[in-house]
Design a protein around this motif. Structure first.
Motif, mmCIF file in Angstrom:
data_model
loop_
_atom_site.group_PDB
_atom_site.id
_atom_site.type_symbol
_atom_site.label_atom_id
_atom_site.label_comp_id
_atom_site.label_asym_id
_atom_site.label_seq_id
_atom_site.Cartn_x
_atom_site.Cartn_y
_atom_site.Cartn_z
ATOM 1 N N SER A 62 43.710 54.973 25.190
ATOM 2 C CA SER A 62 44.824 54.023 25.252
ATOM 3 C C SER A 62 45.821 54.354 24.156
ATOM 4 N N TYR A 63 47.100 54.559 24.545
ATOM 5 C CA TYR A 63 48.156 54.908 23.604
ATOM 6 C C TYR A 63 49.314 53.928 23.740
ATOM 7 N N GLY A 64 50.007 53.712 22.614
ATOM 8 C CA GLY A 64 51.252 52.964 22.682
ATOM 9 C C GLY A 64 52.369 53.864 23.140
ATOM 10 N N ALA A 67 55.521 47.062 13.339
ATOM 11 C CA ALA A 67 54.417 47.820 12.742
ATOM 12 C C ALA A 67 53.848 48.762 13.788
ATOM 13 N N ILE A 68 53.108 49.762 13.321
ATOM 14 C CA ILE A 68 52.386 50.690 14.196
ATOM 15 C C ILE A 68 50.906 50.536 13.886
ATOM 16 N N ARG A 69 50.119 50.252 14.916
ATOM 17 C CA ARG A 69 48.696 49.978 14.677
ATOM 18 C C ARG A 69 47.827 50.778 15.646
ATOM 19 N N GLY A 70 46.627 51.074 15.176
ATOM 20 C CA GLY A 70 45.611 51.589 16.079
ATOM 21 C C GLY A 70 44.917 50.428 16.758
ATOM 22 N N VAL A 115 54.673 47.201 22.494
ATOM 23 C CA VAL A 115 53.565 47.614 23.364
ATOM 24 C C VAL A 115 52.304 47.060 22.719
ATOM 25 N N ASN A 116 51.765 45.984 23.267
ATOM 26 C CA ASN A 116 50.620 45.354 22.603
ATOM 27 C C ASN A 116 49.588 44.767 23.561
ATOM 28 N N ASN A 117 49.694 45.069 24.863
ATOM 29 C CA ASN A 117 48.671 44.535 25.761
ATOM 30 C C ASN A 117 47.435 45.431 25.734
ATOM 31 N N ALA A 118 46.281 44.824 25.921
ATOM 32 C CA ALA A 118 45.007 45.554 25.936
ATOM 33 C C ALA A 118 44.487 45.601 27.364
ATOM 34 N N VAL A 119 44.209 46.805 27.851
ATOM 35 C CA VAL A 119 43.670 46.985 29.193
ATOM 36 C C VAL A 119 42.438 47.874 29.120
ATOM 37 N N ALA A 120 41.604 47.804 30.156
ATOM 38 C CA ALA A 120 40.414 48.647 30.219
ATOM 39 C C ALA A 120 40.838 50.108 30.370
ATOM 40 N N ASP A 160 50.894 49.018 19.280
ATOM 41 C CA ASP A 160 49.485 49.200 18.923
ATOM 42 C C ASP A 160 48.784 50.046 19.967
ATOM 43 N N GLY A 161 47.589 50.484 19.588
ATOM 44 C CA GLY A 161 46.872 51.445 20.423
ATOM 45 C C GLY A 161 46.037 50.847 21.527
ATOM 46 N N GLY A 162 45.929 49.520 21.588
ATOM 47 C CA GLY A 162 45.095 48.915 22.616
ATOM 48 C C GLY A 162 43.623 49.003 22.277
ATOM 49 N N THR A 163 42.790 49.007 23.308
ATOM 50 C CA THR A 163 41.336 48.948 23.107
ATOM 51 C C THR A 163 40.628 50.019 23.923
ATOM 52 N N GLY A 164 41.054 51.257 23.808
ATOM 53 C CA GLY A 164 40.380 52.342 24.517
ATOM 54 C C GLY A 164 38.977 52.571 24.003
ATOM 55 N N SER A 165 38.049 52.827 24.890
ATOM 56 C CA SER A 165 36.663 53.020 24.472
ATOM 57 C C SER A 165 36.464 54.349 23.754
ATOM 58 N N SER A 166 37.301 55.352 24.044
ATOM 59 C CA SER A 166 37.215 56.656 23.400
ATOM 60 C C SER A 166 38.300 56.854 22.349
ATOM 61 N N GLU A 167 39.549 56.448 22.676
ATOM 62 C CA GLU A 167 40.675 56.604 21.763
ATOM 63 C C GLU A 167 41.578 55.373 21.842
ATOM 64 N N SER A 168 42.045 54.930 20.689
ATOM 65 C CA SER A 168 43.056 53.877 20.607
ATOM 66 C C SER A 168 44.070 54.326 19.561
ATOM 67 N N ILE A 169 45.275 54.722 20.001
ATOM 68 C CA ILE A 169 46.243 55.335 19.101
ATOM 69 C C ILE A 169 47.608 54.686 19.323
ATOM 70 N N GLY A 170 48.213 54.195 18.241
ATOM 71 C CA GLY A 170 49.527 53.574 18.357
ATOM 72 C C GLY A 170 50.575 54.576 18.783
ATOM 73 N N VAL A 171 50.810 55.598 17.962
ATOM 74 C CA VAL A 171 51.719 56.688 18.314
ATOM 75 C C VAL A 171 50.938 57.993 18.249
ATOM 76 N N ARG A 172 50.847 58.670 19.378
ATOM 77 C CA ARG A 172 50.101 59.933 19.485
ATOM 78 C C ARG A 172 51.108 61.062 19.696
ATOM 79 N N SER A 173 51.091 62.039 18.791
ATOM 80 C CA SER A 173 51.983 63.185 18.900
ATOM 81 C C SER A 173 51.149 64.453 18.933
ATOM 82 N N VAL A 174 51.222 65.191 20.028
ATOM 83 C CA VAL A 174 50.514 66.452 20.176
ATOM 84 C C VAL A 174 51.553 67.524 20.509
ATOM 85 N N GLY A 175 51.711 68.502 19.599
ATOM 86 C CA GLY A 175 52.691 69.546 19.817
ATOM 87 C C GLY A 175 54.105 69.011 19.916
ATOM 88 N N SER A 176 54.419 67.979 19.154
ATOM 89 C CA SER A 176 55.711 67.307 19.245
ATOM 90 C C SER A 176 56.219 66.952 17.859
#
Length: 347
Positions: free
Chosen positions: A153-155, A214-217, A144-149, A172-188
């Motif tokens: 943005s999460y992988g 690799a895992i990247r932001g 998962v490595n494409n960057a979109v507006a 990778d996390g892409g190019t989110g203007s607020s958040e860019s996270i490769g792997v995001r785990s919330v309550g998991s």
């Protein structure tokens, strides 16, 4: 088992004919194949997706993909003899929806997705793969490595008690203007393992990020917002092991961020390289972990660097009710290059 028990999908397939003739004709859509397999427990539990008639081809499958309990989906096949090909063969999933490939909560027995490039969709919040309450999930050999507006943005996005193994992947996390996270785990509870080109003789990842596993932001910068290779938020039991975790081209960020309940969290055998933060740039950033003691052990390197002369830079940063055990790591460093207001190995 290769083709012993497999539902076929090919660029030349036809969903109507595949249903009519019992998959003598390949399906044209991945979702059609998943749904057909799930309707009858005597049908194959594996969906094999071809990129073309021979290895080396590249094909894109458009359309939403929702995984079904116990039905695994693998890409990189050729449709002549249904042999699985090397990574030089590219099978792309372009779901066209913000969740990307979805593992719903009904997935509770072993279910895998492997051998695909998954492209994120343009949306305010977007992900390549979403694991929403599903358990016993394996995500392997995924890119998962494409960057979109996007704003966020999460992988891979794990939520609502999800449990998944993520291995041998480029995320990778892409190019989110607020958040860019490769792997995001919330309550998991993720197990992030062996996302590295190779291991040293002691079993530690010693390769940096790039096009290799690799895992990247966020890695294209300078950028804005928060950027993490991995975020563990209220994710007790989370494991990050033998992986390359890199990048932080945002206002604030780190290779690994841990917050909330961190009981039993282990960060072991990794190479963590966080660089490029404007305000905060940290290798491993732990804050208010619910009194837990995450174990940071036997990592090859944990490093961080900043973008400006006012960037806070720490190799390991622990704040508040968080009590990490930092044990037997080869190297921890802050501020090896770039700018900083003051660097620390461990803060």
């Amino acid at each position: 088992d290769e083709d012993c028990t497999c539902v076929h999908v090919a660029p030349t397939g036809n969903d109507v004919m595949a249903v009519t003739d019992g998959n003598v004709t390949p399906f044209r859509t991945v979702q059609g194949a998943i749904d057909w397999a799930a309707l009858d427990s005597t049908r194959p539990r594996l969906v094999c997706v071809a990129s073309g008639a021979a290895c080396g081809a590249s094909s894109t499958y458009n359309g939403a993909v929702t995984m079904s309990n116990g039905i695994s989906v693998l890409g990189r096949y050729e449709s002549t003899t249904w042999t699985r090909c090397s990574p030089a063969t590219t099978t792309v999933l372009a779901t066209g929806i913000a969740t990307g490939v979805l593992f719903p909560a009904s997935v509770v027995t072993p279910t895998a997705l492997g051998g695909f490039r998954v492209d994120r969709f343009v949306a305010t919040t977007t992900a390549g793969i979403t694991v929403d309450g599903a358990t016993d999930v394996t995500i392997a050999e995924i890119t998962v490595n494409n960057a979109v507006a996007a704003s966020s943005s999460y992988g891979v996005n794990l939520i609502n008690g999800a449990e998944a193994i993520i291995t041998r992947s480029v995320i990778d996390g892409g190019t989110g203007s607020s958040e860019s996270i490769g792997v995001r785990s919330v309550g998991s509870m993720p197990s992030i393992q062996n996302n590295c080109l190779s291991l040293d003789v002691n079993g530690r990842c010693d390769d940096f990020c790039g096009t290799n596993p690799a895992i990247r932001g966020r890695y294209a910068g300078p950028g804005t917002g928060q950027s993490y290779g991995v975020l563990l938020d209220d994710s007790p039991g989370g494991l990050i092991e033998t992986s390359a975790i890199c990048a932080n081209e945002g206002d604030t960020g780190s290779g690994i961020r841990v917050t909330g309940d961190a009981t039993g969290v282990i960060i072991r055998g990794n190479l963590v390289n966080a660089f490029g933060g404007a305000l905060d740039s940290h290798g491993v950033w732990l804050e208010d972990c619910g009194g837990a003691a995450p174990w940071i052990v036997d990592n090859h390197m944990i490093a961080a660097a900043g973008d400006t002369n006012t960037t806070r830079v720490d190799g390991v940063r622990a704040i508040g009710d968080c009590h990490p055990i930092i044990d037997s790591n080869v190297r921890i460093t802050g501020g090896a290059e770039g700018g900083t207001i003051g660097a620390n190995g461990v803060y």
